[in-house]
Design an enzyme around this catalytic site. Structure first.
Site, mmCIF file in Angstrom:
data_model
loop_
_atom_site.group_PDB
_atom_site.id
_atom_site.type_symbol
_atom_site.label_atom_id
_atom_site.label_comp_id
_atom_site.label_asym_id
_atom_site.label_seq_id
_atom_site.Cartn_x
_atom_site.Cartn_y
_atom_site.Cartn_z
ATOM 1 N N ASP A 1 0.854 -1.195 0.000
ATOM 2 C CA ASP A 1 0.000 0.000 0.000
ATOM 3 C C ASP A 1 0.896 1.253 0.000
ATOM 4 O O ASP A 1 1.913 1.298 0.696
ATOM 5 C CB ASP A 1 -0.845 -0.072 1.294
ATOM 6 C CG ASP A 1 -1.939 0.963 1.362
ATOM 7 O OD1 ASP A 1 -2.435 1.378 0.297
ATOM 8 O OD2 ASP A 1 -2.313 1.336 2.491
ATOM 9 N N GLY B 1 -9.119 5.224 2.993
ATOM 10 C CA GLY B 1 -9.788 5.906 4.108
ATOM 11 C C GLY B 1 -11.129 5.280 4.428
ATOM 12 O O GLY B 1 -12.116 5.973 4.682
HETATM 13 P P1 13P Z 1 -8.174 4.110 7.067
HETATM 14 O O1 13P Z 1 -6.979 4.155 7.972
HETATM 15 O O2 13P Z 1 -8.970 5.354 7.143
HETATM 16 O O3 13P Z 1 -8.981 2.900 7.253
HETATM 17 O O4 13P Z 1 -7.588 4.088 5.568
HETATM 18 C C1 13P Z 1 -6.899 2.964 5.155
HETATM 19 C C2 13P Z 1 -6.207 3.202 3.878
HETATM 20 O O5 13P Z 1 -6.741 3.809 2.985
HETATM 21 C C3 13P Z 1 -4.868 2.624 3.713
HETATM 22 O O6 13P Z 1 -4.286 3.009 2.517
#
Ligand code: 13P
Length: 273
Positions: A82, A206
């Site tokens: 990620d 998010g």
């Molecule tokens: P959150 O931390 O808001 O769940 O978002 C996760 C995310 O988008 C990781 O790239």
């Protein structure tokens, strides 16, 4: 062998008009919790880790644990890097067997974002892996730093998807990493405008606290991967506090159980179960 390519999971999600849960992990307990939830609901998932988290969780160590978990799982699991920002880290993830990587060039100018994403895509493809790109900018980074929010411009997104050929496209529609002050107001018209001109599966970052209705609308408008990190980390910290803190093994079990519940809850909301 359950290790699976992201492309396959996204295509499956598209066929069933649902989204795949992509859960960020940073410990063995979190890996086990997500896999247990996926197996209980007989659902594919994505296990992912962000490059910015590798200072506390080295990729060669956690990456191998993620790989082993995916290989042994009874459901298909994709392994994803990620918010990759350096080619060295992207290469390392691919060498460890990750089946997809994200190159996050969202802070770059459009031309540079396209050029660097193409470079990362070439690397990913040479390993048979998939690539996620991002266009637009979220209000908060995945490690909590405030960033300048810029909603995705649909024309830019369509051009970016066409020129990079990414397998998944992350967009900014009012979403942000971390905890929202209330239920966020998402700009679904941005998703719909992209969707009418381009069929690249979309990604919602998010995910924590976004609301069931927002998830439903996002999925209706082509979101096929939803990222959940903060909910996993918060539930883990809370679980660790809820038991006798002199007993590490009780804490470890509590974390795995809490993560299982968080992952199950989101998998159900994403319409897969
Ligand atoms: P959150 O931390 O808001 O769940 O978002 C996760 C995310 O988008 C990781 O790239």
């Amino acid at each position: 062998m359950a290790l699976t390519n992201l492309r396959e999971l996204l295509a499956q999600a598209e066929r069933h008009k649902r989204a795949v849960g992509a859960f960020n992990v940073s410990s063995i307990e979190m890996i086990c919790g997500v896999v247990r939830a996926a197996e209980a609901l007989r659902t594919p998932v994505i296990l992912q880790i962000a490059e910015s988290r590798l200072a506390t969780t080295p990729l060669p160590m956690l990456g191998r644990a993620m790989y082993e978990a995916a290989e042994r799982a009874q459901v298909p699991i994709a392994l994803h890097l990620d918010h990759g920002s350096s080619m060295a880290c992207i290469r390392q993830a691919l060498e460890l067997g990750f089946t997809s990587v994200m190159f996050d060039g969202s802070a770059l100018r459009m031309e540079d974002n396209i050029a660097r994403t193409l470079e990362a895509a070439g690397l990913a493809r040479s390993f048979g892996a998939a690539i996620e790109g991002e266009i637009g900018s979220l209000g908060r980074t995945e490690n909590g730093e405030t960033a300048f929010a810029r909603y995705t411009c649909p024309e830019d997104a369509v051009r970016f998807a066409r020129e990079t050929g990414v397998d998944a496209l992350a967009v900014a529609i009012g979403n942000a990493h971390g905890v929202y002050a209330g239920t966020p107001a998402f700009h679904f018209e941005v998703l719909d405008a992209i969707r009418t001109q381009c069929d690249t599966p979309l990604v919602l970052h998010g995910g924590t606290g976004s609301s069931a209705e927002n998830f439903r609308r996002c999925i209706e408008s082509g979101v096929r991967k939803i990222n959940i990190a903060t909910a996993i980390f918060m539930a883990s910290a809370q679980a660790a506090r809820s038991v006798n803190q002199d007993d590490w093994f009780a804490m470890s079990r509590a974390i795995t159980d809490a993560v299982t519940e968080v992952a199950k809850e989101h998998i159900r909301l994403f319409g897969i179960a």
